[in-house]
Design an enzyme around this catalytic site. Structure first.
Site, PDB file in Angstrom:
ATOM      1  N   ASP A 179      -5.115 -44.616 -10.677  1.00 34.25           N
ATOM      2  CA  ASP A 179      -4.934 -43.265 -10.694  1.00 34.25           C
ATOM      3  C   ASP A 179      -4.744 -42.597  -9.272  1.00 34.25           C
ATOM      4  OD1 ASP A 179      -4.892 -40.595 -11.189  1.00 34.25           O
ATOM      5  OD2 ASP A 179      -6.843 -40.509 -12.186  1.00 34.25           O
ATOM      6  N   GLU A 222      -8.298 -49.889  21.966  1.00 35.14           N
ATOM      7  CA  GLU A 222      -9.751 -49.965  22.636  1.00 35.14           C
ATOM      8  C   GLU A 222     -10.594 -49.287  21.733  1.00 35.14           C
ATOM      9  OE1 GLU A 222      -9.786 -49.300  26.989  1.00 35.14           O
ATOM     10  OE2 GLU A 222      -7.522 -49.676  26.752  1.00 35.14           O
ATOM     11  N   GLU A 241     -13.949 -47.144  20.701  1.00 37.65           N
ATOM     12  CA  GLU A 241     -15.411 -46.984  21.210  1.00 37.65           C
ATOM     13  C   GLU A 241     -16.144 -46.445  20.131  1.00 37.65           C
ATOM     14  OE1 GLU A 241     -14.268 -46.189  25.820  1.00 37.65           O
ATOM     15  OE2 GLU A 241     -14.305 -44.364  24.355  1.00 37.65           O
ATOM     16  N   GLU A 270     -20.596 -48.951  26.628  1.00 31.14           N
ATOM     17  CA  GLU A 270     -19.899 -48.121  27.054  1.00 31.14           C
ATOM     18  C   GLU A 270     -20.822 -46.963  28.014  1.00 31.14           C
ATOM     19  OE1 GLU A 270     -17.266 -46.452  28.206  1.00 31.14           O
ATOM     20  OE2 GLU A 270     -15.826 -48.099  27.648  1.00 31.14           O
ATOM     21  N   GLU A 299     -18.082 -50.590  23.075  1.00 30.49           N
ATOM     22  CA  GLU A 299     -16.656 -50.906  22.946  1.00 30.49           C
ATOM     23  C   GLU A 299     -16.788 -52.486  22.621  1.00 30.49           C
ATOM     24  OE1 GLU A 299     -13.964 -49.131  25.811  1.00 30.49           O
ATOM     25  OE2 GLU A 299     -12.719 -51.073  25.734  1.00 30.49           O
ATOM     26  N   HIS A 324      -8.129 -45.766  22.942  1.00 32.22           N
ATOM     27  CA  HIS A 324      -6.673 -45.792  23.791  1.00 32.22           C
ATOM     28  C   HIS A 324      -5.970 -46.975  22.922  1.00 32.22           C
ATOM     29  CE1 HIS A 324      -9.259 -45.169  27.551  1.00 32.22           C
ATOM     30  NE2 HIS A 324      -9.514 -43.901  26.779  1.00 32.22           N
ATOM     31  N   ARG A 357      -6.670 -42.873  36.472  1.00 31.53           N
ATOM     32  CA  ARG A 357      -7.138 -42.747  34.842  1.00 31.53           C
ATOM     33  C   ARG A 357      -7.197 -41.365  34.305  1.00 31.53           C
ATOM     34  NH1 ARG A 357     -10.206 -47.758  33.095  1.00 31.53           N
ATOM     35  NH2 ARG A 357      -9.516 -49.371  34.749  1.00 31.53           N
ATOM     36  N   GLU A 365      -0.580 -47.081  28.423  1.00 28.67           N
ATOM     37  CA  GLU A 365      -1.636 -46.992  27.757  1.00 28.67           C
ATOM     38  C   GLU A 365      -1.678 -45.526  27.453  1.00 28.67           C
ATOM     39  OE1 GLU A 365      -5.231 -46.716  30.028  1.00 28.67           O
ATOM     40  OE2 GLU A 365      -6.700 -47.630  28.361  1.00 28.67           O
ATOM     41  N   ARG A 404      -3.999 -42.427  26.229  1.00 31.07           N
ATOM     42  CA  ARG A 404      -5.714 -42.499  26.342  1.00 31.07           C
ATOM     43  C   ARG A 404      -6.083 -41.229  25.230  1.00 31.07           C
ATOM     44  NH1 ARG A 404      -8.032 -45.127  30.669  1.00 31.07           N
ATOM     45  NH2 ARG A 404      -9.738 -43.326  30.735  1.00 31.07           N
TER      46      ARG A 404
HETATM   47  N1  LIG Z   1       1.644 -56.471  26.365  1.00 34.15           N
HETATM   48  C1  LIG Z   1       0.501 -55.966  25.732  1.00 34.15           C
HETATM   49  N2  LIG Z   1       1.104 -54.954  24.620  1.00 34.15           N
HETATM   50  C2  LIG Z   1      -0.049 -54.361  24.082  1.00 34.15           C
HETATM   51  N3  LIG Z   1      -1.349 -54.215  24.183  1.00 34.15           N
HETATM   52  C3  LIG Z   1      -1.463 -55.248  25.320  1.00 34.15           C
HETATM   53  C4  LIG Z   1      -0.652 -56.332  26.019  1.00 34.15           C
HETATM   54  N4  LIG Z   1      -1.226 -56.763  26.747  1.00 34.15           N
HETATM   55  C5  LIG Z   1      -2.623 -56.624  26.807  1.00 34.15           C
HETATM   56  N5  LIG Z   1      -2.872 -55.599  25.446  1.00 34.15           N
HETATM   57  C6  LIG Z   1      -4.049 -55.201  24.952  1.00 34.15           C
HETATM   58  O1  LIG Z   1      -4.512 -54.108  25.800  1.00 34.15           O
HETATM   59  C7  LIG Z   1      -5.768 -53.910  25.442  1.00 34.15           C
HETATM   60  C8  LIG Z   1      -6.721 -53.858  27.055  1.00 34.15           C
HETATM   61  O2  LIG Z   1      -7.943 -53.617  26.910  1.00 34.15           O
HETATM   62  P1  LIG Z   1      -8.666 -53.315  28.355  1.00 34.15           P
HETATM   63  O3  LIG Z   1     -10.023 -52.671  27.855  1.00 34.15           O
HETATM   64  O4  LIG Z   1      -8.722 -54.538  29.007  1.00 34.15           O
HETATM   65  O5  LIG Z   1      -7.902 -52.095  28.767  1.00 34.15           O
HETATM   66  P2  LIG Z   1      -8.515 -51.010  30.002  1.00 34.15           P
HETATM   67  O6  LIG Z   1      -7.589 -49.750  29.721  1.00 34.15           O
HETATM   68  O7  LIG Z   1      -8.138 -51.787  31.462  1.00 34.15           O
HETATM   69  O8  LIG Z   1      -9.793 -50.656  29.963  1.00 34.15           O
HETATM   70  P3  LIG Z   1     -10.706 -49.289  29.841  1.00 34.15           P
HETATM   71  O9  LIG Z   1      -9.888 -48.267  29.515  1.00 34.15           O
HETATM   72  O10 LIG Z   1     -11.871 -49.474  29.388  1.00 34.15           O
HETATM   73  O11 LIG Z   1     -11.200 -49.164  31.487  1.00 34.15           O
HETATM   74  C9  LIG Z   1      -6.320 -55.068  24.723  1.00 34.15           C
HETATM   75  O12 LIG Z   1      -6.442 -54.740  23.344  1.00 34.15           O
HETATM   76  C10 LIG Z   1      -4.978 -56.076  24.984  1.00 34.15           C
HETATM   77  O13 LIG Z   1      -4.846 -57.153  23.876  1.00 34.15           O
HETATM   78  N1  LIG Z   2     -14.886 -42.699  26.358  1.00 32.14           N
HETATM   79  C1  LIG Z   2     -13.946 -42.286  27.301  1.00 32.14           C
HETATM   80  C2  LIG Z   2     -13.037 -43.416  27.797  1.00 32.14           C
HETATM   81  C3  LIG Z   2     -13.629 -44.419  28.693  1.00 32.14           C
HETATM   82  C4  LIG Z   2     -12.820 -45.611  29.050  1.00 32.14           C
HETATM   83  O1  LIG Z   2     -11.993 -45.329  30.066  1.00 32.14           O
HETATM   84  O2  LIG Z   2     -13.082 -46.633  28.628  1.00 32.14           O
HETATM   85  C5  LIG Z   2     -12.644 -41.525  26.438  1.00 32.14           C
HETATM   86  O3  LIG Z   2     -13.258 -40.611  25.552  1.00 32.14           O
HETATM   87  O4  LIG Z   2     -11.641 -41.725  26.146  1.00 32.14           O
HETATM   88 MG   LIG Z   3      -8.306 -48.258  28.179  1.00 37.18          MG
HETATM   89 MG   LIG Z   4     -13.707 -47.786  27.096  1.00 37.80          MG
END
Ligand SMILES: Nc1ncnc2c1ncn2[C@@H]1O[C@H](COP(=O)(O)OP(=O)(O)OP(=O)(O)O)[C@@H](O)[C@H]1O
Ligand SMILES: N[C@@H](CCC(=O)O)C(=O)O
Ligand SMILES: [Mg+2]
Ligand SMILES: [Mg+2]
Length: 443
Positions: free
Chosen positions: A53, A131, A133, A188, A195, A244, A315, A332, A334
């Site tokens: 439903d 990623e 958290e 974290e 995380e 992220h 970052r 990435e 964020r």
């Molecule tokens: N070519 C790709 N395309 C998409 N995702 C990818 C690729 N290569 C790696 N990744 C993914 O990106 C993510 C990286 O996570 P990681 O925690 O290393 O990132 P980070 O941004 O450096 O960390 P933080 O933000 O915590 O400092 C993982 O899920 C990984 O599998």
């Molecule tokens: N906790 C942070 C990110 C920390 C990190 O870079 O992994 C956020 O709110 O996005």
């Molecule tokens: Mg990250």
């Molecule tokens: Mg993190």
């Protein structure tokens, strides 16, 4: 990749002593739903004959048109390791269909499927790694969640200060049993915040994985007497929880975001993809950051982004290009948080990026300075805009972005906007503890 047939599933259920099969799907707000059947009903379910439903599910349909069918995706068959191992419980993630055999346009999985098809038309495969958290809090005497923790650990801390290490260990092992490739797990920045990162995959698989991940993490936390929450900002004054989203496009098995001849090692497509995301970020925010609480995380000082900018070096902006090149080259984003509906969030990210590629939208110059350290005038000079500051602002931005509306489709767009406006109206009429503290004595 698995490619199960109907016969494979029937055999698996028999061989593995599976007694219950959960037919799962996700509502508009990212909540997982399921109906359980016993093995005796399996064939019927695999033939797409299981009905439910739809009018009882948030954001689905009116009572007059409520019959919906569940079409299981065979390749999502998975046994739950935390349920009894005799008479096991397995799940199948389903697509939702109308009785006339048309896909239901209110099914978030369908919205992502449609976006992925757009990418496929251009020869692209969309790869995503999130990623996630989360916090681990105590429960009260009724088993209900609190925001209490006695833990005081921080980034990358370990036991005995990290009180969550045993729960996290169990989560990782459980996820590995469910075929996740766990790349890293750690404490974290905030007390009781954790995380766990799993390997990127094609977008639909990743969206399904995010749903499964949250279920597994919550279930295992409960076994440890804890409550796992993916609420974006459970506590004022400390980091919130982000999700992220790492994204790349590949063509014929090759990452197309890398170009060694460029200063940043990025291809034209990568720049355009960034340009598209930046163009639509305001309109997408109501999807990537769907709660009133989401916007309490997007404030300066807690590693969460506030401004729409990109950087290959620091970052602080919304979009970061991690150092890895070659197959690891990725964008990435964020701002998303783990309360987002992953199907809708990945659909809008992909389509915004593709819009950038198709219309050759070049992003502005990258920002290498810490944006939070800039004055308002400096940001204005550099034309750096902010992400919406509240949910209602995000809703109004979505109302202006016809492209994102089209990605969501009329059904979801209209129901979503209506629901989010109601959420905002209810919140706005509350008298909060903050107001009492700030005003009661003074006025
Ligand atoms: N070519 C790709 N395309 C998409 N995702 C990818 C690729 N290569 C790696 N990744 C993914 O990106 C993510 C990286 O996570 P990681 O925690 O290393 O990132 P980070 O941004 O450096 O960390 P933080 O933000 O915590 O400092 C993982 O899920 C990984 O599998
Ligand atoms: N906790 C942070 C990110 C920390 C990190 O870079 O992994 C956020 O709110 O996005
Ligand atoms: Mg990250
Ligand atoms: Mg993190």
């Amino acid at each position: 990749m698995k490619n199960y047939t109907k016969e494979d599933i029937i055999k698996l259920v028999e061989d593995e002593d599976v007694e219950f099969i959960r037919l799962q799907f996700t509502d508009m707000f990212g909540n997982m739903k399921n109906v359980a059947i016993t093995a005796s009903q399996l064939e019927k379910a695999l033939d797409n004959k299981c009905m439910f439903d739809g009018s009882s599910i948030e954001g689905f349909v009116r009572i007059e048109e409520s019959d919906m069918y569940l079409y299981p995706d065979y390749n999502t068959f998975q046994i739950f390791p935390w349920r009894p191992q005799q008479g096991k419980v397995a799940r199948l993630i389903c697509d939702v269909y109308r009785p006339n055999g048309e896909p239901f346009e209110g099914d978030p999985r369908y919205i992502l499927k449609r976006a992925v098809k757009e990418a496929e038309k251009l020869g692209y495969r969309f790869e995503v790694g999130p990623e996630c958290e989360f916090f681990l809090f105590h429960t009260d005497e009724n088993g209900l969640p609190t925001t209490l923790t006695h833990e005081q650990a921080g980034y990358f801390d370990l036991g005995p200060v990290d009180f969550g290490e045993n729960a996290r260990r169990d989560m990782v092992l459980t996820l590995e049993e469910m075929n996740f490739v766990i790349e890293a797990s750690h404490h974290e920045v905030a007390p009781a915040q954790h995380e766990i990162d799993f390997k990127y995959d094609e977008a639909m698989k990743t969206a399904d994985n995010i749903m499964t991940f949250k279920l597994a993490v919550k279930t295992i936390a409960k076994r440890h007497g804890l409550h796992a929450t993916f609420m974006p900002k459970p506590k004022h004054g400390i980091n919130g929880s982000g999700m992220h989203i790492n994204m790349s496009l590949s063509k014929n098995g090759k990452n197309i975001f890398a170009d060694a001849s460029d200063d940043f090692g990025l291809s034209k497509e990568a720049y355009y993809f960034i340009g598209g995301i930046m163009k639509h970020m305001k309109g997408m925010a109501a999807i990537t950051n769907p709660l009133i609480n989401s916007y309490k995380r997007l404030v300066p000082g807690y590693e969460a982004p506030v401004y729409i900018a990109w950087s290959a070096t620091n970052r602080s902006p919304l979009i970061r290009i991690p150092a890895s090149r070659g197959e690891g080259t990725r964008v990435e984003l964020r701002c998303p948080d783990p309360s987002a509906n992953p199907y809708l969030a990945l659909a809008v990210c992909l389509r915004a990026g593709l819009d950038g590629i198709q219309n050759k939208i070049m992003p502005p110059e990258s920002v290498s300075r810490n944006i939070f350290a800039m004055s308002e005038e400096e940001r204005e000079m550099e034309k750096i805009e902010a992400i919406p500051g509240t949910l209602i602002e995000a809703v109004h931005e979505l109302e202006k972005d016809e492209f994102i509306q089209e990605v969501l489709g009329e059904h979801i767009y209209e129901k979503y906007i209506k629901a989010k406006k109601a959420e905002w109206a209810e919140y706005s009429s509350q008298v909060t503890d903050w107001e009492i503290e700030a005003y009661l004595n003074k006025y």
